[in-house]
Design a protein around this motif. Structure first.
Motif, PDB file in Angstrom:
ATOM      1  N   MET A   1      49.219 -46.058  67.473  1.00 12.88           N
ATOM      2  CA  MET A   1      50.191 -46.674  68.096  1.00 12.88           C
ATOM      3  C   MET A   1      51.299 -45.776  68.338  1.00 12.88           C
ATOM      4  O   MET A   1      51.613 -44.728  67.990  1.00 12.88           O
ATOM      5  N   THR A   2      51.699 -46.233  69.648  1.00 14.39           N
ATOM      6  CA  THR A   2      52.980 -45.260  70.035  1.00 14.39           C
ATOM      7  C   THR A   2      54.036 -46.249  70.407  1.00 14.39           C
ATOM      8  O   THR A   2      54.038 -47.284  71.084  1.00 14.39           O
ATOM      9  N   THR A   3      55.235 -45.708  70.219  1.00  9.52           N
ATOM     10  CA  THR A   3      56.626 -46.428  70.380  1.00  9.52           C
ATOM     11  C   THR A   3      57.257 -45.553  71.490  1.00  9.52           C
ATOM     12  O   THR A   3      57.564 -44.406  70.966  1.00  9.52           O
ATOM     13  N   ILE A   4      57.582 -46.061  72.500  1.00 10.04           N
ATOM     14  CA  ILE A   4      58.108 -45.438  73.658  1.00 10.04           C
ATOM     15  C   ILE A   4      59.716 -45.724  73.404  1.00 10.04           C
ATOM     16  O   ILE A   4      60.070 -46.822  73.274  1.00 10.04           O
ATOM     17  N   VAL A   5      60.813 -44.741  73.695  1.00  8.70           N
ATOM     18  CA  VAL A   5      61.973 -44.991  73.388  1.00  8.70           C
ATOM     19  C   VAL A   5      62.727 -44.655  75.051  1.00  8.70           C
ATOM     20  O   VAL A   5      62.514 -43.827  75.538  1.00  8.70           O
ATOM     21  N   GLY A  38      62.013 -39.333  71.378  1.00  4.24           N
ATOM     22  CA  GLY A  38      60.882 -39.875  70.806  1.00  4.24           C
ATOM     23  C   GLY A  38      60.365 -39.185  69.627  1.00  4.24           C
ATOM     24  O   GLY A  38      59.219 -39.486  69.344  1.00  4.24           O
ATOM     25  N   ARG A  41      61.098 -40.798  63.379  1.00 13.51           N
ATOM     26  CA  ARG A  41      59.976 -41.534  62.789  1.00 13.51           C
ATOM     27  C   ARG A  41      60.410 -42.809  62.326  1.00 13.51           C
ATOM     28  O   ARG A  41      59.651 -43.916  62.000  1.00 13.51           O
ATOM     29  N   GLY A  60      64.436 -54.581  72.792  1.00 15.49           N
ATOM     30  CA  GLY A  60      63.166 -54.357  73.645  1.00 15.49           C
ATOM     31  C   GLY A  60      63.395 -53.790  74.908  1.00 15.49           C
ATOM     32  O   GLY A  60      62.643 -53.344  75.775  1.00 15.49           O
ATOM     33  N   LEU A  63      63.105 -50.198  73.324  1.00 15.65           N
ATOM     34  CA  LEU A  63      62.031 -49.861  72.617  1.00 15.65           C
ATOM     35  C   LEU A  63      60.786 -50.778  73.225  1.00 15.65           C
ATOM     36  O   LEU A  63      60.512 -51.534  73.556  1.00 15.65           O
ATOM     37  N   GLU A  64      59.448 -49.735  73.305  1.00 14.30           N
ATOM     38  CA  GLU A  64      58.231 -50.275  73.974  1.00 14.30           C
ATOM     39  C   GLU A  64      57.140 -49.894  72.905  1.00 14.30           C
ATOM     40  O   GLU A  64      57.088 -48.738  72.686  1.00 14.30           O
ATOM     41  N   TYR A  65      56.424 -50.831  72.677  1.00 11.45           N
ATOM     42  CA  TYR A  65      55.072 -50.570  72.086  1.00 11.45           C
ATOM     43  C   TYR A  65      53.839 -50.546  72.812  1.00 11.45           C
ATOM     44  O   TYR A  65      53.722 -51.303  73.919  1.00 11.45           O
ATOM     45  N   ARG A  66      53.284 -49.532  72.633  1.00 15.03           N
ATOM     46  CA  ARG A  66      52.005 -49.355  73.397  1.00 15.03           C
ATOM     47  C   ARG A  66      50.877 -48.907  72.507  1.00 15.03           C
ATOM     48  O   ARG A  66      51.029 -48.088  71.697  1.00 15.03           O
TER      49      ARG A  66
END
Length: 78
Positions: A1-5, A38, A41, A60, A63-66
């Motif tokens: 999982m990746t969280t984009i800032v 990014g 942690r 939101g 922060l974006e979840y991919r």
């Protein structure tokens, strides 16, 4: 999982510098830079709330979840 800032996007929209945001939120420039790039942690809810308040946005917006790409599976004939 990746969280984009996306803090950099919100900073540009609000015409605010990283230095100004760090001062408004009360966190060190180094910590904000780690988050912005990014590399963080984790983030405290109080820091997230401070950033959202200073940037007048919602979590939101920054922060974006991919999800990771699902692994390739092969079909077998049964």
């Amino acid at each position: 999982m990746t969280t984009i800032v996306h803090i950099d996007v919100m900073l540009a929209k609000r015409k605010m510098s990283v230095t100004e945001l760090a001062e408004r939120v009360g966190i060190a420039m180094a910590n904000l830079s780690i988050l912005k790039n990014g590399k963080a942690r984790a983030i405290r809810f109080s820091t997230l709330e401070g950033i959202c308040q200073a940037l007048d946005c919602q979590p939101g917006d920054i922060l974006e979840y991919r999800p990771d790409d699902p692994p390739m599976t092969t079909r077998t004939n049964e």
